[in-house]
Design an enzyme around this catalytic site. Structure first.
Site, PDB file in Angstrom:
ATOM      1  NE  ARG A 108      68.556  17.201  49.044  1.00  0.00           N
ATOM      2  CZ  ARG A 108      67.240  17.336  48.941  1.00  0.00           C
ATOM      3  NH1 ARG A 108      66.704  17.811  47.828  1.00  0.00           N
ATOM      4  NH2 ARG A 108      66.458  17.009  49.940  1.00  0.00           N
ATOM      5  CG  HIS A 135      65.502  12.387  52.305  1.00  0.00           C
ATOM      6  ND1 HIS A 135      66.323  13.333  52.893  1.00  0.00           N
ATOM      7  CD2 HIS A 135      64.475  13.086  51.740  1.00  0.00           C
ATOM      8  CE1 HIS A 135      65.808  14.547  52.694  1.00  0.00           C
ATOM      9  NE2 HIS A 135      64.695  14.417  52.002  1.00  0.00           N
ATOM     10  CD  GLN A 138      60.747  14.295  54.118  1.00  0.00           C
ATOM     11  OE1 GLN A 138      61.257  15.169  53.462  1.00  0.00           O
ATOM     12  NE2 GLN A 138      59.569  14.467  54.715  1.00  0.00           N
ATOM     13  CG  ASP A 231      59.295  10.205  46.931  1.00  0.00           C
ATOM     14  OD1 ASP A 231      59.113  11.395  46.582  1.00  0.00           O
ATOM     15  OD2 ASP A 231      60.436   9.698  47.009  1.00  0.00           O
ATOM     16  CB  CYS A 272      59.168  13.387  51.265  1.00  0.00           C
ATOM     17  SG  CYS A 272      59.330  12.702  49.607  1.00  0.00           S
ATOM     18  NE  ARG A 311      62.866  17.179  56.029  1.00  0.00           N
ATOM     19  CZ  ARG A 311      63.556  17.324  54.884  1.00  0.00           C
ATOM     20  NH1 ARG A 311      62.931  17.607  53.761  1.00  0.00           N
ATOM     21  NH2 ARG A 311      64.867  17.141  54.838  1.00  0.00           N
TER      22      ARG A 311
END
Ligand code: CP
Ligand code: NVA
Length: 326
Positions: A108, A135, A138, A231, A272, A311
Site C-alpha cells: 500500500r 484500489h 476494495q 469516498d 470504502c 474486505r
C-alpha cells in the site's frame, strides 16, 4: 468453475477477465461461509506474507493479517519507517530480497509504479492494497456486497459520486465494466477521470454489455441508480486540497435528497471507509459531514460495515487463489 490464478499478481482488475473476477467472488463467498461455520481450511499453512505500508490503513491491514492467520500463514507488517524501501534501498532490490523470503507481498502506498516494480522483480505474487491510482482489493469487497444485497451484478446501475479521478473512481469503473454493470461517475468536470482510462473502460464495457457515463449533473447521474457510492473528497496524500474540495464537492454530498433523486425503492449505499459523516473526528470536527450525510450513513440501506467485513473474505480469496491451496 475451477480457475488457476496461482502465481498471478493482483495490481488492477484490468488484468483479470470477468470469469476470473467471478471465480474470486465465488471463492470469497465460499470462504466466508466456511468462516461462519467455524471451519478454517488453513490453505496457506507454512507460508509467510509481507505487508508493506507507506500509508495508514485499518481495513486493508487487518483484513490481510486476519485472513493470513485464518489460513495458517504468518503475516509480517512492514511500516514505512521499518524498512529501507526507496530511501536507502531501491524498490527493485527490496523486491528481490523479500521475494527470497516471503511467499507473497502486499503493497500500500503512493505511486502505482512502485507496486508494478515490486511485482516485476519479486518473483512471488504481489497484491495492490491501494496506490494513488487503483484500489482493486476494495472493489472485490464492493462487488460481493452488491451481489449479496441484490442477488446479481449484471444490469445493476451503479453511481459513484464525488472525486471522480481518485483510486476508488478509477477502480470502480473498471470493476463495474468488467461485470457488465451500468456505471456512472458523477463529479465536477475538473475531477473527471483521465480520458485514456475512460476509453479503456468503455472498451471493456462494450465487450461485457456494461455501460459507462461520466457526468457533472447529479440529477442525471443518479437517476435510476441502484447503488450510491462515495469516498472521501481528499485522498491520502491530498490533505492540502481539502478546503478547495469541500467548496467544489459540497453539491455532490450523498444525502436523502440524492437518494430520492434515484427514484428507486430499493437502494444500497456503499463507502470504502473511512468516511466523514459527522463532526466526531479530528479532521471533520469543524466541517461536520462531508461526502455523506449522517442520515444516509446510518440508514438501513447503508451496508458499509458488511462491505468492510467483506474486505476480509475477498482478500483471503485473492491470497488463496494466487498462492494456491495446500
Ligand atoms: N477501505 C480501506 O482501504 O480502508 P483502510 O484505508 O482502512 O485500509
Ligand atoms: N481514496 C481514498 C481511499 C481510502 C480507502 C484514499 O486514497 O485515501
Amino acid at each position: 468453475m475451477a480457475m488457476n490464478l496461482i502465481g498471478r499478481n493482483f495490481l488492477t482488475l484490468k488484468d483479470f477477465t470477468p470469469e476470473e473476477i467471478r471465480y474470486l467472488l465465488n471463492l470469497s463467498a465460499d470462504l466466508k461461509k466456511l468462516k461462519y461455520a467455524g471451519i478454517k481450511p488453513r490453505n496457506l499453512e507454512g507460508k509467510s506474507i509481507a505487508l508493506i505500508f507507506e500509508k495508514p490503513s485499518t481495513r486493508t491491514r487487518c483484513a490481510f493479517v486476519v485472513a493470513a492467520v485464518d489460513e495458517g500463514a504468518h503475516p509480517e507488517y512492514l511500516g514505512k519507517d521499518d524498512i529501507q524501501l526507496g530511501k536507502k534501498e531501491t524498490v527493485k532490490d527490496t523486491a528481490r530480497v523479500l521475494g527470497r523470503m516471503f511467499d507473497g507481498i502486499q503493497f500500500r502506498g503512493f505511486k502505482h509504479e512502485t507496486v508494478e516494480e515490486l511485482a516485476k522483480y519479486a518473483g512471488v505474487p504481489v497484491w495492490n492494497g491501494l496506490t494513488d491510482k487503483y484500489h482493486p482489493t476494495q472493489i472485490l469487497a464492493d462487488l460481493l456486497t452488491i451481489e449479496e444485497y441484490f442477488g446479481t451484478l449484471k444490469g445493476i446501475s451503479f453511481a459513484y459520486v464525488g472525486d471522480g479521478r481518485n483510486n476508488m473512481a478509477n477502480s470502480l469503473m473498471i470493476g463495474c465494466a468488467k461485470m457488465g454493470m451500468d456505471c456512472r461517475i458523477v463529479a465536477p468536470a475538473s475531477l473527471h477521470p483521465e480520458k485514456g482510462l475512460v476509453k479503456e473502460v468503455e472498451a471493456i464495457a462494450k465487450e461485457t454489455g456494461g455501460k459507462l457515463t461520466i457526468t457533472d449533473d447529479v440529477a442525471k447521474g443518479v437517476k435510476g441508480a441502484d447503488v450510491l457510492y462515495t469516498d472521501v473528497w481528499a485522498s491520502m496524500g491530498e490533505e492540502a486540497q481539502m478546503a478547495a474540495r469541500i467548496k467544489l464537492l459540497t453539491p455532490y454530498q450523498v444525502n436523502m435528497k440524492m437518494v430520492k433523486q434515484t427514484g428507486k425503492e430499493k437502494i444500497l449505499f456503499l463507502h470504502c471507509l473511512p468516511a466523514f459523516h459527522n463532526n466526531e473526528t479530528t479532521v471533520s470536527k469543524e466541517v461536520g459531514a462531508m461526502e455523506v450525510s449522517e442520515e444516509v450513513f446510518e440508514s438501513k440501506f447503508s451496508k458499509v460495515f458488511d462491505q468492510a467485513e467483506n474486505r476480509l473474505h475477498t482478500i483471503k480469496a485473492v491470497m488463496v487463489a494466487t498462492l494456491g491451496t495446500k
